[in-house]
Scaffold this active site. Structure first.
Site, short mmCIF file in Angstrom:
data_model
loop_
_atom_site.label_atom_id
_atom_site.label_comp_id
_atom_site.label_asym_id
_atom_site.label_seq_id
_atom_site.Cartn_x
_atom_site.Cartn_y
_atom_site.Cartn_z
N CYS A 1 19.72 34.88 -6.44
CA CYS A 1 19.81 34.86 -4.97
C CYS A 1 21.02 35.63 -4.46
CB CYS A 1 19.86 33.42 -4.45
SG CYS A 1 18.28 32.57 -4.66
N HIS B 1 19.99 29.47 1.82
CA HIS B 1 19.54 28.58 0.74
C HIS B 1 18.98 27.29 1.35
CE1 HIS B 1 21.70 30.46 -2.88
NE2 HIS B 1 20.48 30.19 -3.31
N ARG C 1 23.54 31.12 -15.31
CA ARG C 1 23.61 29.89 -16.10
C ARG C 1 22.38 29.75 -16.98
NH1 ARG C 1 21.35 25.15 -15.06
NH2 ARG C 1 20.59 25.94 -13.05
N GLU D 1 24.11 31.41 4.13
CA GLU D 1 25.20 31.88 3.27
C GLU D 1 26.09 32.85 4.03
OE1 GLU D 1 25.91 30.68 0.49
OE2 GLU D 1 24.05 29.66 -0.13
#
Ligand code: PCA
Length: 182
Positions: free
Chosen positions: A135, A156, A82, A72
């Site tokens: 994360c 990730h 979510r 990342e």
């Protein structure tokens, strides 16, 4: 040189989390398991850093649906869950740190890591978003807190349905080696 690699507990009803399965298969590093909880994940990571005093910290998480290993590039100061975390917490449209900057860039050589993993025949690419779930929050707080001399960032990884755990572990070992070479 000490390298700390962390993985996450399973979440969202899954039985396993490939991030934790994979980091345990990387040789020569210290490993730690983080809870998928906004409230505790960064606290557990800070405790691990205080305990092991690593030179390199790479937190690893599952990005279900991705088919490549993705270092990342950036953590953003936004939390927008979510789904609830493992403690039932579901922050929406909130900053990670109301007093913090908009974003932090990874301390890892993300391009060199992605290139080296790809060269070993394992799918990898640099990612521009760690999402807005646990994360990203862990990456943001990690980069906000590490002192000088510590190289830190986040990677990730795919689920084990999309990339075998051994391949994920091999990719993470390359990421560690590339980071230590710098
Ligand atoms: N992946 C989630 C949290 C824990 C994990 O392994 C994420 O991408 O935020």
């Amino acid at each position: 040189m000490t390298t700390l690699l962390t993985g996450f507990e399973p979440f969202d009803g899954a039985a396993t989390n490939s991030s934790w399965e994979a980091v345990q298969r990387v040789d020569g590093v210290v490993t730690g398991l983080l809870p998928v909880e906004f409230g505790r994940a960064s606290v557990v990571l800070a405790d691990l850093i205080a305990q092991h005093r690593p030179d390199v910290v790479i937190a690893v998480g599952l990005a279900d649906g991705r088919t490549a290993i993705t270092p990342e590039r950036v953590a953003i100061n936004l939390t927008d869950a979510r789904i609830p975390d493992n403690a039932g917490d579901q922050p929406r449209d909130l900053p990670v740190d109301p007093d913090g900057p908009a974003a932090y860039f990874s301390g890892l050589p993300v391009r060199a890591i992605a290139d080296a993993i790809s060269a070993a025949g394992i799918p990898a690419q640099v990612s521009l978003s760690a999402g807005a779930y646990v994360c990203n929050a862990v990456m943001y707080r990690l980069l906000a807190s590490v002192g000088p001399g510590v190289t830190a960032g986040f990677i990730h990884v795919p689920s084990e349905r999309d990339l075998p755990v051994d391949e994920i572990a091999r990719g993470l070992a390359i990421a560690v080696a590339v980071t230590l070479e710098r």
